[in-house]
Design a protein around this motif. Structure first.
Motif, PDB file in Angstrom:
ATOM      1  N   UNK A  90       1.138  -5.683  -7.496  1.00 58.80           N
ATOM      2  CA  UNK A  90       1.863  -4.797  -6.578  1.00 58.80           C
ATOM      3  C   UNK A  90       0.961  -4.345  -5.431  1.00 58.80           C
ATOM      4  N   UNK A  91      -0.264  -3.961  -5.757  1.00 63.19           N
ATOM      5  CA  UNK A  91      -1.206  -3.527  -4.718  1.00 63.19           C
ATOM      6  C   UNK A  91      -1.504  -4.675  -3.753  1.00 63.19           C
ATOM      7  N   UNK A  92      -1.655  -5.876  -4.289  1.00 62.58           N
ATOM      8  CA  UNK A  92      -1.908  -7.064  -3.455  1.00 62.58           C
ATOM      9  C   UNK A  92      -0.751  -7.282  -2.489  1.00 62.58           C
ATOM     10  N   UNK A  93       0.468  -7.157  -2.989  1.00 68.74           N
ATOM     11  CA  UNK A  93       1.649  -7.353  -2.145  1.00 68.74           C
ATOM     12  C   UNK A  93       1.772  -6.274  -1.078  1.00 68.74           C
ATOM     13  N   UNK A  94       1.226  -5.111  -1.353  1.00 73.02           N
ATOM     14  CA  UNK A  94       1.242  -4.012  -0.380  1.00 73.02           C
ATOM     15  C   UNK A  94       0.070  -4.085   0.592  1.00 73.02           C
ATOM     16  N   UNK A  95      -0.785  -5.084   0.402  1.00 76.94           N
ATOM     17  CA  UNK A  95      -1.957  -5.207   1.279  1.00 76.94           C
ATOM     18  C   UNK A  95      -3.091  -4.277   0.906  1.00 76.94           C
ATOM     19  N   UNK A  96      -3.017  -3.683  -0.279  1.00 72.35           N
ATOM     20  CA  UNK A  96      -4.071  -2.769  -0.743  1.00 72.35           C
ATOM     21  C   UNK A  96      -5.097  -3.596  -1.527  1.00 72.35           C
TER      22      UNK A  96
END
Length: 358
Positions: free
Chosen positions: A114-120
């Motif tokens: 999820x963080x990866x998909x949010x660019x985090x």
């Protein structure tokens, strides 16, 4: 009866305790059943994902399961939210799952995705590494970590390229300012493309467009150093090769050609607009590294004259810089000069100012 007891009250009798135990058992059974039902909805496909979320939410709201089991519920809901593209909700659920059970590997994996998909990317990396601390052999986590690290590397390279392009563009804008050169809106871009000047050892090197006005054929000097004279380049151009293919009468020979530029014509650009132009075709093209324009940094439009064109003959003994710094010359993206032959009948028409570029 225990059913009506306050949440913070303690049972006073064995009967009340038995009632509470029975209620807890019912709630636990309901929560487990809702969890299993939610899992079935997930297997049934996207059409039922909202039903799965509803089941997991109702199970969570029972507030009866252990922290470990509740962690699984949050992790499962995070998974479905991720499948629906609700990445922020997925991350929140996964983080709640981790807080409830710090050894829930799936929760770390789902938080990382999820963080990866949010660019985090830094947060995603952290979740992966913590998950691998719990289960070092998890191949999915290792694969995801590699993807994240590759993305971080690509972003860093991209930032470096943008920074380099922006720095080079700003250096050129500064060089133009120091030289008091006026940049205008680019013309003939179908011929020039994204050609731009380069600054090497504090010397500007320009691509120069030469147009044969009579037939509007074009030629290029790809690297015209600002300290070079026009005669040096023209001597080289006309000393090599056969006559121009369209020049059947051989009017366009070295001794007969003259070079002109159009004076007081063009659309003067602000420094901000010049910087944007210099970034075209570079990694910095999509950035907006511009501050608000200051007074005196706005565009001053100077349209082409409505009367006869004003053509100024270039003194071939002069350097490119000598000509570009003329008060009446606005550089249209890159320097543009028109070549005419004194032997051609077109010469008189051109000098009269009646000829207009198509």
């Amino acid at each position: 009866m225990a059913l009506w007891m306050d949440d913070h009250a303690h049972p006073k009798t064995e009967s009340e305790q038995a009632d509470l135990d029975a209620i807890a058992a019912l709630k636990e059974s309901a929560a487990i059943e809702l969890k299993e039902q939610g899992n079935q909805y997930v297997k049934m496909g996207k059409k039922y994902y909202s039903d799965a979320i509803d089941c997991y939410t109702r199970a969570i709201n029972q507030k009866i399961l252990s922290d470990s089991d509740s962690s699984i519920l949050f992790s499962n809901r995070a998974h479905v939210n991720f499948l629906l593209g609700n990445y922020r909700r997925a991350l929140t659920d996964a983080e709640d799952a981790i807080r409830l059970c710090s050894t829930n590997v799936k929760a770390y994996y789902r938080a990382a995705k999820a963080a990866f998909s949010l660019g985090l990317l830094l947060e995603a990396t952290s979740f992966c590494r913590k998950g691998l601390e719990v289960l070092p052999t998890n191949e999915d986590m290792k694969k995801l970590l590699k993807q994240i690290e590759l993305k971080i590397e690509e972003d860093e390279n991209r930032k470096a390229q943008v920074s380099k392009a922006l720095g080079a563009a700003k250096d050129i804008v500064c060089a133009l300012e120091i030289r008091h050169l006026k940049m205008g809106k680019a013309v003939y871009q179908e011929l020039t493309g994204v050609r731009k000047p380069k600054l090497e050892n504090n010397i500007l090197h320009w691509p120069v467009l030469l147009l044969y006005a009579e037939v509007m054929s074009s030629d290029f000097i790809e690297d015209f150093c600002e300290v070079d004279t026009f005669s040096a380049h023209l001597d080289m151009m006309y000393s090599e090769g056969p006559p121009l293919p369209w020049d059947k009468e051989c009017f366009y020979i070295r001794a007969a050609i003259e070079l002109y530029y159009e004076a007081e014509s063009g659309f003067l650009l602000s420094n901000k607009e010049v910087l944007r132009h210099m970034l075209e075709g570079t990694p910095g093209a999509l950035t907006e590294p511009f501050e608000e324009e200051q007074d005196g940094d706005s565009s001053h439009n100077s349209s082409s004259p409505s009367g006869p064109r004003k053509w100024v003959k270039v003194d071939e003994r002069k350097t490119l810089h000598d000509v570009l710094k003329k008060d009446n010359y606005i550089i249209p993206g890159i320097p543009v000069f028109y070549i005419v032959s004194t032997r051609s009948q077109f010469y008189k028409e051109f000098q009269s100012g009646k000829w207009t570029p198509p």
